[in-house]
Motif scaffolding. Sequence first.
Motif, PDB file in Angstrom:
ATOM      1  N   ALA A 184       8.465 -15.937   2.006  1.00  0.00           N
ATOM      2  CA  ALA A 184       8.678 -14.624   1.848  1.00  0.00           C
ATOM      3  C   ALA A 184       7.804 -14.297   0.022  1.00  0.00           C
ATOM      4  O   ALA A 184       7.459 -13.462   0.284  1.00  0.00           O
ATOM      5  CB  ALA A 184       9.974 -13.912   2.303  1.00  0.00           C
TER       6      ALA A 184
ATOM      7  N   ALA B 132       0.700 -13.875  -2.434  1.00  0.00           N
ATOM      8  CA  ALA B 132      -0.741 -13.322  -2.070  1.00  0.00           C
ATOM      9  C   ALA B 132      -0.396 -11.930  -2.262  1.00  0.00           C
ATOM     10  O   ALA B 132      -1.249 -12.050  -2.327  1.00  0.00           O
ATOM     11  CB  ALA B 132      -0.523 -13.676  -0.567  1.00  0.00           C
ATOM     12  N   ALA B 133       0.265 -11.316  -2.142  1.00  0.00           N
ATOM     13  CA  ALA B 133      -0.168  -9.803  -2.060  1.00  0.00           C
ATOM     14  C   ALA B 133      -0.159  -9.031  -3.556  1.00  0.00           C
ATOM     15  O   ALA B 133      -1.048  -8.375  -3.630  1.00  0.00           O
ATOM     16  CB  ALA B 133       0.960  -9.031  -1.242  1.00  0.00           C
ATOM     17  N   ALA B 134       0.395  -9.877  -4.230  1.00  0.00           N
ATOM     18  CA  ALA B 134       0.023  -9.601  -5.148  1.00  0.00           C
ATOM     19  C   ALA B 134      -1.273 -10.004  -6.619  1.00  0.00           C
ATOM     20  O   ALA B 134      -1.789  -9.073  -6.894  1.00  0.00           O
ATOM     21  CB  ALA B 134       0.855 -10.268  -6.222  1.00  0.00           C
ATOM     22  N   PHE B 135      -1.935 -11.130  -5.297  1.00  0.00           N
ATOM     23  CA  PHE B 135      -2.960 -11.661  -5.649  1.00  0.00           C
ATOM     24  C   PHE B 135      -4.393 -10.855  -4.924  1.00  0.00           C
ATOM     25  O   PHE B 135      -4.776 -10.104  -5.661  1.00  0.00           O
ATOM     26  CB  PHE B 135      -2.861 -13.015  -5.428  1.00  0.00           C
ATOM     27  CG  PHE B 135      -2.249 -14.248  -6.530  1.00  0.00           C
ATOM     28  CD1 PHE B 135      -1.594 -15.380  -5.689  1.00  0.00           C
ATOM     29  CD2 PHE B 135      -2.604 -13.799  -7.464  1.00  0.00           C
ATOM     30  CE1 PHE B 135      -1.168 -15.993  -6.776  1.00  0.00           C
ATOM     31  CE2 PHE B 135      -2.212 -14.930  -8.627  1.00  0.00           C
ATOM     32  CZ  PHE B 135      -1.098 -15.900  -8.315  1.00  0.00           C
ATOM     33  N   ALA B 136      -3.872 -10.494  -3.812  1.00  0.00           N
ATOM     34  CA  ALA B 136      -4.587  -9.715  -3.385  1.00  0.00           C
ATOM     35  C   ALA B 136      -4.915  -8.342  -3.626  1.00  0.00           C
ATOM     36  O   ALA B 136      -5.688  -7.455  -4.259  1.00  0.00           O
ATOM     37  CB  ALA B 136      -4.362  -9.260  -1.581  1.00  0.00           C
ATOM     38  N   ALA B 137      -4.022  -8.103  -4.138  1.00  0.00           N
ATOM     39  CA  ALA B 137      -3.703  -6.455  -4.893  1.00  0.00           C
ATOM     40  C   ALA B 137      -4.348  -6.450  -7.073  1.00  0.00           C
ATOM     41  O   ALA B 137      -5.457  -5.609  -6.663  1.00  0.00           O
ATOM     42  CB  ALA B 137      -2.431  -5.500  -4.555  1.00  0.00           C
ATOM     43  N   ALA B 138      -3.980  -7.237  -6.862  1.00  0.00           N
ATOM     44  CA  ALA B 138      -4.731  -7.517  -8.589  1.00  0.00           C
ATOM     45  C   ALA B 138      -6.013  -7.796  -8.419  1.00  0.00           C
ATOM     46  O   ALA B 138      -6.987  -7.649  -9.285  1.00  0.00           O
ATOM     47  CB  ALA B 138      -3.529  -8.424  -8.993  1.00  0.00           C
ATOM     48  N   GLY B 139      -6.333  -9.018  -7.239  1.00  0.00           N
ATOM     49  CA  GLY B 139      -7.615  -8.907  -6.932  1.00  0.00           C
ATOM     50  C   GLY B 139      -8.370  -7.868  -7.220  1.00  0.00           C
ATOM     51  O   GLY B 139      -9.370  -7.647  -6.873  1.00  0.00           O
ATOM     52  N   CYS B 140      -7.816  -6.786  -6.273  1.00  0.00           N
ATOM     53  CA  CYS B 140      -8.608  -6.025  -5.866  1.00  0.00           C
ATOM     54  C   CYS B 140      -8.948  -5.202  -6.908  1.00  0.00           C
ATOM     55  O   CYS B 140      -9.863  -4.565  -7.395  1.00  0.00           O
ATOM     56  CB  CYS B 140      -7.970  -4.893  -4.481  1.00  0.00           C
ATOM     57  SG  CYS B 140      -8.096  -3.022  -4.929  1.00  0.00           S
TER      58      CYS B 140
ATOM     59  N   LYS C 150      -3.176  -0.154  -0.699  1.00  0.00           N
ATOM     60  CA  LYS C 150      -4.464  -0.414  -0.928  1.00  0.00           C
ATOM     61  C   LYS C 150      -5.791   0.154  -0.194  1.00  0.00           C
ATOM     62  O   LYS C 150      -6.465  -0.669  -0.636  1.00  0.00           O
ATOM     63  CB  LYS C 150      -4.937  -1.002  -1.996  1.00  0.00           C
ATOM     64  CG  LYS C 150      -4.420  -2.605  -1.343  1.00  0.00           C
ATOM     65  CD  LYS C 150      -4.503  -4.175  -1.881  1.00  0.00           C
ATOM     66  CE  LYS C 150      -4.548  -5.213  -1.004  1.00  0.00           C
ATOM     67  NZ  LYS C 150      -6.020  -6.149  -0.761  1.00  0.00           N
TER      68      LYS C 150
ATOM     69  N   VAL D 221       4.214 -14.914   0.451  1.00  0.00           N
ATOM     70  CA  VAL D 221       3.241 -13.928   0.880  1.00  0.00           C
ATOM     71  C   VAL D 221       3.494 -12.037  -0.550  1.00  0.00           C
ATOM     72  O   VAL D 221       2.470 -12.360  -0.661  1.00  0.00           O
ATOM     73  CB  VAL D 221       4.196 -13.385   2.092  1.00  0.00           C
ATOM     74  CG1 VAL D 221       3.574 -11.786   2.186  1.00  0.00           C
ATOM     75  CG2 VAL D 221       4.002 -13.858   3.153  1.00  0.00           C
ATOM     76  N   LEU D 222       4.706 -12.824  -1.245  1.00  0.00           N
ATOM     77  CA  LEU D 222       4.583 -11.679  -2.213  1.00  0.00           C
ATOM     78  C   LEU D 222       3.416 -11.840  -3.092  1.00  0.00           C
ATOM     79  O   LEU D 222       3.065 -10.707  -3.897  1.00  0.00           O
ATOM     80  CB  LEU D 222       5.902 -12.100  -2.397  1.00  0.00           C
ATOM     81  CG  LEU D 222       7.027 -10.470  -2.263  1.00  0.00           C
ATOM     82  CD1 LEU D 222       8.099 -11.464  -3.401  1.00  0.00           C
ATOM     83  CD2 LEU D 222       6.415  -9.330  -2.977  1.00  0.00           C
TER      84      LEU D 222
ATOM     85  N   MET E 260       1.073  -4.390   2.177  1.00  0.00           N
ATOM     86  CA  MET E 260       0.105  -4.382   0.898  1.00  0.00           C
ATOM     87  C   MET E 260      -1.713  -4.265   1.372  1.00  0.00           C
ATOM     88  O   MET E 260      -1.807  -3.398   0.491  1.00  0.00           O
ATOM     89  CB  MET E 260       0.365  -5.916   0.749  1.00  0.00           C
ATOM     90  CG  MET E 260      -1.135  -6.204   0.073  1.00  0.00           C
ATOM     91  SD  MET E 260      -1.100  -8.234   0.139  1.00  0.00           S
ATOM     92  CE  MET E 260      -2.642  -8.454   1.684  1.00  0.00           C
TER      93      MET E 260
END
Lengths: 457, 305
Positions: free
Chosen positions: A15, A21-29, B241, A18-19, B237
């Motif tokens: 978990a 990854a979620a943070a990276f993906a979102a911040a990558g956005c 977005k 995943v968290l 997630m």
Amino acid sequence: MTNRYGARGGLRIRAGVVLMAAAFAAAGCSGSSATPSAAQPSAAAPASASAAAPASAAAPSAAGEAITLHVLLMKQAAYSDTDVAAMTAAFNVDHPNITIVPEFVAYDALHDKIVTAQAGGGGVYDLILVDTPWPAEMVKAGIITDITDKIPAEFSTGVFDAAWTAAKYNGKIYGVPWINDTKFFFYNEKMLNNAGITAAPKTWDEVEAAAKAVKAKGEVKYPIISSWKQAEAVICEWTQIAAAMGGSEFVDAQGKPLFNQGGGLAALKFMKKLIDEGLVDPASLSSTEDDVNTAMSTGQYAMTLNWTYGLSVMNDPKASKVAGQIKVAPSPGEGSVTTSGVNGGMSLAVTTTSKHPAEALQYALFLASEKSQEMDVANALPMWKASFDNADVTKNNPTLFAAAKIQFSGLVARPVVPYYTKLSNALQAAIQEALLGKKTPEQALNDVAAQLPSFQQ
Amino acid sequence: MTAGTLDRPRQRRSKPWPETWVAAAFVAPAALVILLVVVVPLVRAAWMSLFDIELTSPGVEPFVGLRNYVTQLTSADFWDSVSKALFFTGVTTALELSLGLGLAMLMDQPMRFRWLLRSIVILPWALPTIVNALMWRWIDNGTYGSLNALLAQTGVIHDYVPWLSQDSTAMWMVVLADVWKMTPFCAILILAGLQGIDRELFEAARVDGAGSRQIFRRIIVPLLTPIILVVLVLRTMEAFKVFDIIWIMTGGGPANATQTVAIYAYRTAYQSYDFGQGAALGYLIAIFIMLLAAVYLKLLRRTGA
């Protein structure tokens, strides 16, 4: 089976991954929406770039040197990719060393594509297509180059005045006018005749009356389809109707709002009235100009406004059920205003990042030449005044040229101000709020007027 | 080479690296890539979010501290877009997860042509989002869309409905398009989890008198919880977005009815040229996603996952 962390520990670790990854993906956005390279306005250095470009533009590369130009264009209204290919082939006859790499995007993607590709000085395009209201913001952002002293004299005298709006800002020229367009009134002649109407409506009151007559005949449910999607399309139509109803100025000389009174308010009330009376299809609120062409081609609508290219699309026997029935007329006026037209002109601007500005300008001037523009007048009308008096050019569609000659004499422009896109976005939403009945037209426009100072900061 | 050299003790050279060093060496290339493409932009975006950066005012980039964040957190438009994103996230995630679970259980059943079913089910997910969005834009078209034709011909509706032109239906149509595309993704992941469950457990439960409902509640759900957690967090997630499918289908309209926070951030950064605010919005989106994921974790842990 448990691992050395135990089952719960394993879950926690997975978990956690995943968290992360979620943070990276979102911040990558977020990173991609504000990339470092695109985030350095200082790198754009408009002043120096603008100053430097004319100097280099004056010195084309040595003849014969292989050059590639990347050109960003639009695939929607006006010249098609086929038209551009034909023009480019003609250009290459005298410039075989210049390879043109055109890229076509939908109109609604054009502005943002330019900003993402060119902002910050790292762009790849040499030449870009610029809409009427954009020169101000693109000059301020250091995206396009001053070419005032590079424009041949025949352009200054031979091109319709309206076509220059998309090329100028603060008295300087930043683009070569290429497209001179406005929204014409298209109608299904057979459908109007069936309803007892033998001539195209000349005023918006006559349009309303004609729509009621067609509806009463029971032939269609909604006589009018419009491109009122939350996009630039709705601004163009609202501006055109506003001009017919007594005013299309968005702001006064001091930057105070005018769009929430006079013609702007009257136009919005009229649009709302047409919806409420069941004369305009509510589907118009999600329709672009392409959607309108398709809808008219089904034979379920009697009237619409659209750019020049609509006429050939709606009358295309391969795609239209009503080919041959769609006719064109000048856009209706109202009262003392005989007709009105939104300025849909676009220009070709050399970017500040181009390594070959002289060749880019050469190519732009070729595309905009009278000869190139007269190659195909089915999708776009020439911007040269002389073309309208050339019988060889006008013979295939005299009514379109006649309507254009009337409308081109008095086109109205959306404001060329640096904050235009912010204002346009707010107005698009406000107009739709009024059309959906969420706000009154007065409330919707006044709310945007209240935000105007923040856009102008 | 001399005999003396050969006689040197070899233990020192052949002594293996500590396990952590080996692990670090394997991880280093990936870590370097992540550093360059994720961490550097992250830090850069964080820095930018503290400045007033507007492309139409080049060279003027005053430090404004947290003002960009405060501006957004006190903006009605921001919270409106957050509520749209939360709605989209909640509805799509719930539907995709529950439909995905059902679909996975169906695909797990022994049956003829199961391979065909699995192949067909995965197709929507295999479609590029832009194709999916354009397809649904056509299907939902109020004038010539096939959804209206289907519903009218089967007598469900009398008049054509402008699905994407009404604020009451536009978001639901976008949800439908997303659910159609992403349910297979959930189903495939859950199916993988289902196949990892020892079948003997089912047989033992049946011998002990458990019915299908009890097997589902007492065996399948608890054993699937880890994979459901992963699917839940991934979908949350992605959904929060969401950008492309909405941008293509509605452009955020009508009247901002489908303007989620990612679309709002895009408009702020790229259409209004306001990169300082855009960077702050990017961070706010990331924080929201982390909060949502943390809530999920806590809830699931409380239920004994």
